[in-house]
Design an enzyme around this catalytic site. Structure first.
Site, mmCIF file in Angstrom:
data_model
loop_
_atom_site.group_PDB
_atom_site.id
_atom_site.type_symbol
_atom_site.label_atom_id
_atom_site.label_comp_id
_atom_site.label_asym_id
_atom_site.label_seq_id
_atom_site.Cartn_x
_atom_site.Cartn_y
_atom_site.Cartn_z
ATOM 1 N N HIS A 190 0.913 -1.270 -0.132
ATOM 2 C CA HIS A 190 -0.097 0.105 -0.043
ATOM 3 C C HIS A 190 0.930 1.236 -0.022
ATOM 4 C CE1 HIS A 190 -4.053 -1.875 1.080
ATOM 5 N NE2 HIS A 190 -4.197 -1.000 0.160
ATOM 6 N N GLU A 432 -19.954 -5.568 -22.985
ATOM 7 C CA GLU A 432 -18.788 -6.269 -22.180
ATOM 8 C C GLU A 432 -18.944 -7.951 -22.131
ATOM 9 O OE1 GLU A 432 -19.096 -4.996 -18.209
ATOM 10 O OE2 GLU A 432 -21.157 -5.112 -18.157
ATOM 11 N N ASP A 456 -13.892 -6.380 -18.904
ATOM 12 C CA ASP A 456 -14.722 -7.750 -19.058
ATOM 13 C C ASP A 456 -14.562 -8.315 -20.514
ATOM 14 O OD1 ASP A 456 -15.590 -8.553 -16.576
ATOM 15 O OD2 ASP A 456 -17.171 -6.736 -16.138
ATOM 16 N N CYS A 503 -15.541 2.565 -21.760
ATOM 17 C CA CYS A 503 -15.505 2.840 -20.352
ATOM 18 C C CYS A 503 -14.483 2.216 -19.595
ATOM 19 C CB CYS A 503 -16.891 3.030 -19.527
ATOM 20 S SG CYS A 503 -17.731 1.759 -19.675
HETATM 21 C C1 PEP Z 1 -15.806 -2.927 -17.792
HETATM 22 O O1 PEP Z 1 -16.157 -4.420 -17.653
HETATM 23 O O2 PEP Z 1 -15.087 -2.730 -18.835
HETATM 24 C C2 PEP Z 1 -16.392 -2.032 -16.999
HETATM 25 C C3 PEP Z 1 -16.095 -0.727 -17.133
HETATM 26 O O3 PEP Z 1 -16.967 -2.670 -15.820
HETATM 27 P P1 PEP Z 1 -16.550 -2.903 -14.365
HETATM 28 O O4 PEP Z 1 -14.790 -2.738 -14.604
HETATM 29 O O5 PEP Z 1 -17.073 -2.287 -13.435
HETATM 30 O O6 PEP Z 1 -16.568 -4.560 -14.677
HETATM 31 MG MG MG Z 2 -17.659 -4.991 -16.390
#
Ligand code: PEP
Ligand code: MG
Length: 570
Positions: A190, A432, A456, A503
């Site tokens: 950390h 995803e 994902d 994202c």
């Molecule tokens: C993703 O899967 O790219 C995403 C933005 O969702 P999370 O990281 O919250 O699974």
């Molecule tokens: Mg995701």
């Protein structure tokens, strides 16, 4: 000149004077005393325990203001360790049975767990031993009524320590401390994570020899390569000045990017948005010039609750986000629990493969009443800004039909109750899963917008668990299979006249972002801290050629397929 090497833990170059941190964490073994009244000693322990908890709470608040939710959560971990009943009972039992002083009982009990942590193979978990040591030392200080050691008396200090505790790292005064070097430690500790967040160059695992560097020796630290130069010669000094000059130029470039619209060199608009988990992230997102929020992970609200959060609680939270963003579009993703995001109140069967199990929209559809509560709260909040609602982990058009039906039901209920809602609420789907990507032409007819969740999508496409370090080298967002899928998705969605963003964390990788821009992506959404660099990248990319022109004006090499280690934006 003398050179030392260690493990690079936090990048950047720094100069300063060797400043040894006396009373290093390992040396602090309390004295063992026999007590005549163990119950009195136990009462003393509880009093110190309460003080330590209160101190951690205020450190948490301090750190949250300074560095945001994610990094400050270390103090929540420390609080949880302190609140651990097993540890508390162990201490009380030792005092009672062995008739020893509370300090020593705390030390003994913590040692047992520390040894346990230290024997774990996983480096990240092994580093939690340092957190426990930090917690037990805090308790001992409270018992002794002593306060934390001042860490940074000297100006331009390069701290040299046996190891640094996370709470010490957080309290390092950036004004005085230019870098830190530790004999032990790991880049996953950390302390190292915090150093990176605070942009303090750091090198760990340098070995015990660094203890012999005389106090006050002039040092140059290269946090990128893990090298320290004592009494640096002219060449090293010249290198250092060039490096700091470049860093200054980089900072100037970023602030210039902040004042410029996010258009590529050939004039295409690519929005740069923020991924947020908490309200604190919003301030940083706004300060860094976000074009809106591309992903709100609403499940964090659920994870901070001991039961399903009610409509009022959710409404207040969503309304705060929307009003803070003052009309900028905000995408709030419906609750994406499951896999590594667990809550105690959702007790399901033990899963062999949680990534392929009960998560995301599957949970929401299994609990329609709870889902309706979230949809009602979201729609009520929509009256306070520009809201887009996004659904995670979709694998079929039928799931989309069902969630839209529930959203209609929530809207009808509110209308019947005379409750105000926004009139421009948009609905979107996360891409995803490979299934959603392949069926994106059908999904594109059903909702208003899409966002590709590469975190994902990459794991499912490449069969490489995103949280398993053993397969980390296979987890490559620039893999041709992933890139082809993304290209296919963007084409399908644009054909229907809808918009598509990204994202997932891959958007922070320059090579990946440039490719996505060439494919026609409409927006990229990243953690707030990464926004300035991404703005600069968008503004200096030719979207037709798929080339990013670095600061020198020359195109950056766009290799066909690179491992993520090559292209991480850092
Ligand atoms: C993703 O899967 O790219 C995403 C933005 O969702 P999370 O990281 O919250 O699974
Ligand atoms: Mg995701």
């Amino acid at each position: 000149m003398k050179i030392w090497k260690g493990t690079a833990a936090s990048g950047g170059a720094a100069w300063g004077y060797a400043t040894h941190l006396r009373g290093d964490p390992e040396g602090a073994i309390p004295v063992r005393r026999t007590v005549t009244d163990p119950e009195m000693e136990i009462a003393r322990f509880w009093e110190a325990h309460g003080k330590a908890l209160a101190e951690l709470e205020s450190l948490y608040r301090l750190a949250r203001e300074d560095m945001g939710e994610e990094e400050s959560s270390i103090f929540l971990t420390h609080k949880a360790m302190l609140a651990d009943e097993e540890l508390q009972n162990d201490v009380v039992q030792r005092i009672r049975e062995k008739k020893i002083n509370a300090e020593y009982a705390v030390y003994e009990a913590a040692q047992v767990y520390q040894t346990l942590f230290a024997s774990i193979e996983d480096d990240y978990l092994r580093q939690r031993a340092a957190d426990l040591q930090d917690v037990s030392q805090r308790l001992c200080r409270k018992l002794e009524n002593s306060s934390e050691q001042a860490l940074h008396k000297r100006k331009d200090a390069i701290i040299i320590a046996q190891d640094l505790l996370p709470s010490q790292t957080i309290q390092l005064n950036k004004e005085n401390v230019n870098a830190f070097l530790t004999q032990a430690g790991s880049p996953n500790s950390h302390a190292a994570i915090l150093a990176r967040t605070r942009e303090i160059p750091a090198i760990v695992a340098m070995g015990y020899e660094i203890a012999s560097i005389p106090e006050g020796t002039p040092l140059i630290v290269d946090g990128d390569t893990g090298t320290v130069y004592a009494n640096p010669d002219r060449d090293i000094l010249a290198w250092f000045y060039k490096k700091t000059e470049q860093a200054d130029e980089q900072r100037a470039l970023l602030s210039q990017a902040l004042a410029t619209e996010n258009r590529t060199l050939d004039g295409r608009k690519v929005e740069v948005k923020a991924n947020i988990g908490t309200l604190q992230d919003l301030e940083e997102a706004l300060a860094n010039g976000c074009d809106g929020v591309g992903l709100t992970r609403s499940e964090f609200l659920y994870m901070h609750s001991t039961q399903w959060p009610d409509e009022e609680q959710q409404f207040t939270y969503y309304r705060s986000i929307l009003s803070t963003m003052k009309g900028r579009r905000v995408i709030i993703r419906t609750c994406d629990l499951g896999m590594d995001k667990k809550v105690d109140y959702l007790k399901g069967a033990q899963e062999e493969n949680p990534a392929l199990g009960f998560r995301g929209i599957r949970v929401s559809l299994a609990y329609p009443d709870t889902f309706l509560t979230q949809l009602r709260a979201l729609l009520r909040a929509s009256a306070y800004g520009s809201l887009s609602i996004m659904f995670p982990m979709i694998v079929s058009p039928e799931e989309v039909d069902r969630v839209l039906e529930l959203a209609r039901e929530a809207a009808e209920q509110l209308r019947a109750e005379g409750i105000a809602m926004g009139d421009d609420v948009q609905y979107g789907v996360m891409i995803e899963t490979p299934a959603a990507a392949v069926l994106s032409d059908i999904l594109a007819k059903k909702v208003d917008f899409f966002s590709i969740g590469t975190n994902d999508l990459v794991q499912y496409t490449l069969c490489a668990d995103r949280v398993n370090p053993e397969v980390a080298q296979l987890y490559d967002p620039c893999h041709p299979a992933v890139l082809r899928l993304i290209e296919h998705v963007i084409e399908n969605i644009h054909r229907e006249g809808k918009v598509c963003g990204i994202c997932g964390d891959a958007a922070t990788i320059p090579e990946f972002a440039v490719r996505a821009i060439k494919m026609g992506i409409d927006s990229l959404s990243v953690p707030p801290r990464k926004i300035p660099k991404l703005r600069h990248l968008v503004q200096n990319t030719d979207s037709n050629k798929g080339e990013y022109y670095g600061k020198s004006g020359n195109p950056q090499p766009n290799r066909p397929h690179t491992l993520k280690a090559d292209c991480n934006m850092g």
